[in-house]
Write an enzyme that holds these catalytic residues in place. Structure first.
Site, short mmCIF file in Angstrom:
data_model
loop_
_atom_site.label_atom_id
_atom_site.label_comp_id
_atom_site.label_asym_id
_atom_site.label_seq_id
_atom_site.Cartn_x
_atom_site.Cartn_y
_atom_site.Cartn_z
N GLY A 163 0.79 -1.21 0.00
CA GLY A 163 0.00 0.00 0.00
C GLY A 163 0.83 1.27 0.00
N THR A 194 4.10 1.15 1.92
CA THR A 194 5.06 0.28 1.22
C THR A 194 5.64 0.97 0.00
OG1 THR A 194 3.85 -1.68 1.95
CG2 THR A 194 5.32 -1.95 0.07
N ILE A 247 -6.64 -2.48 0.07
CA ILE A 247 -8.02 -2.93 -0.01
C ILE A 247 -8.98 -1.75 0.14
CG2 ILE A 247 -8.43 -3.42 2.43
CD1 ILE A 247 -9.63 -6.13 1.50
N ASP A 248 -8.51 -0.67 0.80
CA ASP A 248 -9.35 0.51 1.02
C ASP A 248 -9.51 1.36 -0.24
OD1 ASP A 248 -9.41 -0.28 3.64
OD2 ASP A 248 -8.06 1.27 4.38
N GLY A 250 -11.84 0.74 5.94
CA GLY A 250 -11.80 2.11 5.46
C GLY A 250 -11.27 3.01 6.55
N GLU A 306 -14.49 1.76 9.23
CA GLU A 306 -13.75 1.70 10.50
C GLU A 306 -13.20 3.05 10.94
OE1 GLU A 306 -10.09 -0.56 10.32
OE2 GLU A 306 -9.98 -0.27 8.15
N ILE A 339 -12.92 -10.80 5.01
CA ILE A 339 -12.80 -10.19 3.68
C ILE A 339 -11.34 -10.15 3.23
CG2 ILE A 339 -13.09 -8.04 2.38
CD1 ILE A 339 -15.62 -7.52 4.03
#
Length: 496
Positions: free
Chosen positions: A189, A192, A219-220, A264, A319, A374
């Site tokens: 992400g 990274t 993933i967000d 999120g 979240e 998920i």
């Protein structure tokens, strides 16, 4: 044409406001490098392809919605195979590393990098770095062959293991140099990719012929510039199961309320798209759109209204939503991300207290948190195809001598994007955009703002002529705009 160079990005300007934000190349800092004919010329799989190679002048515009009198704007180099490559097949010693949290599609990207190097370019030496960035200097490696990775796309997680933190630039580059690695594929992400950018800079300072290619994983969907990140489609699809379960539970009980917390941290894309896809959600709460609980126009008032009308209700909350309403802790994880309070449990408790104790209205509330379910599943068909193309594009770029880039989809075309562009900010839901308006019209939820407050923060925005019609902010030149709006909204919601 004019040009401007720095370590991270080369800027080339042309007529009619054309700007190419180009990625670095070996020839920028190493002279007299030999080139080789691309092995794809003799690859049977490409024998039917009308045009083998991408034209060196092919670029992709960042914006596709423009006016007739506006400049051509920012472009990125189009991804794909080049006629000449800067590595011979037996010279390549590649490595792959996965960092950060889990995400559907990680194994697919690993598989396709290995297969692309082997089947397209005849590369046989590929190492997997075990356990994230720290695996470089912990001497943990896995030999990756097409046979080893053949079926891994059917499994969730990453066969290489992953971790947060552990980034020590000098140790990592020393390890790369000592092992004779000359292609580094980094999957992760925003944090990274920032680490990958620093690794590239150190490699360039040492004058090493080592390509550093990033594949954006979040993933967000919070990485800017690109259309979407891999794993996002799978996450939205899998979130439907949790929402459906919450709807069944709520519908089956008197005054039933289903609360679903989705991923999120700083942006609400998963919550927004899952809500739109479901059509069973009555309220979607995301970090970009602050809310309040009590008083006229607040969440409690809306819940009571929906229960009287329908007898049940489903709430989806990201979240990172409502964190300003909770007691915050100044703690961070190993990646430097702020540790969040569990807003799902908090809001569930607040709803129970309000209706059961204060309003004396009996409710049945079920709270579902499918986060780790998920994250851990394999990618779906759409993401598998996307992961394949991202991996192939990264391999083509590295073989062609490009470095310091992220492989990403821009307006439906695969491109090479300079690291500094994907690291400059986070992608957020634009709550003044049509996509958020579509959600509000779908759920019929309030905006939790008065008309006066709405007018106040609208004045902070630039004219919306360049906003893309897909929930993303096209104003990258004014990338701070949405953050100013979010900050103002939070101040308004807290009464500041």
């Amino acid at each position: 044409m004019g040009s401007e160079k720095n370590f991270q990005m080369k800027v080339v300007t042309g007529e009619f406001g054309y700007v190419l934000q180009d990625v670095p190349h070996f020839t920028d800092y190493i002279s007299d490098l030999p080139t080789y004919p691309n092995p794809l010329r003799s690859n049977p799989a490409y024998s039917v392809v009308k045009q083998y190679f991408v034209d060196m002048d092919d670029t992709v515009p960042q914006k596709v919605v423009v006016h007739k009198d506006t400049p051509r704007g920012i472009h990125f180099r189009r991804a794909g195979p080049r006629e000449k490559v800067y590595f011979s097949s037996d010279e390549v010693h590649a490595c792959i590393v996965t960092c950060g949290g889990l995400c559907p599609g990680l194994n697919t990207v690993i598989r396709e990098i290995v297969h692309s190097l082997d089947y397209m370019y005849g590369v046989e030496k590929v190492l997997g770095i075990d356990g994230g960035y720290r695996g470089f200097y912990a001497k943990n490696t896995i030999n990756l062959t097409p046979k080893v990775v053949n079926d891994i796309h059917k499994r969730g997680g990453t066969i290489l293991g992953t971790s947060r933190g552990g980034h020590d630039t000098i140790k990592i580059v020393d390890s790369i140099q000592d092992r004779g690695i000359n292609q580094v594929y980094i999957i992760g992400g925003d944090g990274t990719q920032k680490g990958a950018s620093v690794i590239y800079e150190e490699i360039r300072k040492r004058g090493l012929k080592v390509a550093v290619a990033g594949i954006p994983k979040t993933i967000d969907n919070d990485i800017p510039v690109i259309d979407r990140s891999f794993g996002f489609d799978t996450a939205v699809e899998e979130a439907q199961r949790a929402i459906n379960a919450a709807h069944v539970e709520a519908e089956s009980a008197e005054n039933g309320i289903g609360v679903v917390k989705l991923m999120g941290r700083y942006c609400g894309f998963i919550a927004m798209y899952a809500t739109l896809a479901s059509r069973d959600v009555d309220c979607c709460l995301i970090p970009e759109s602050p809310f309040y609980l009590e008083g006229k126009g607040g969440l409690f008032e809306y819940i009571e209204k929906r229960l009287k009308e329908n007898g049940h209700m489903v709430i989806v909350i990201a979240e990172g939503a409502g964190q300003e309403l909770l007691t915050t802790k100044n703690e961070q994880d190993a990646s430097g991300n702020k540790l969040l309070q569990d807003v799902g449990l908090w809001i569930s408790q607040k709803i129970k207290e309000h209706f059961s104790l204060l309003r004396k209205i009996p409710i049945t509330l079920k709270y579902i948190d499918p986060t780790y379910m998920i994250r851990a599943i394999p990618s779906n068909a759409s993401d598998n195809v996307y992961c394949t193309l991202l991996a192939q594009s990264a391999v083509h770029g590295a073989m062609a001598g490009y470095t310091g880039f992220t492989s990403g989809l821009v307006n439906g075309r695969h491109t090479y994007i300079p690291f500094n562009r994907v690291n400059e900010r986070q992608n957020n839901v634009v709550i003044t955009d049509r996509m958020w308006a579509r959600l509000l019209s779908s759920t019929n939820q309030p905006s939790f703002l008065t008309a006066k407050e709405a007018d106040e923060f609208k004045k902070e925005l630039e004219p919306p002529t360049q906003l893309l019609d897909d929930g993303r902010n096209g104003e990258d030149e004014n990338s701070g705009t949405n953050f100013k709006v979010i900050h103002l909204l939070r101040c308004l919601s807290c009464g500041q």
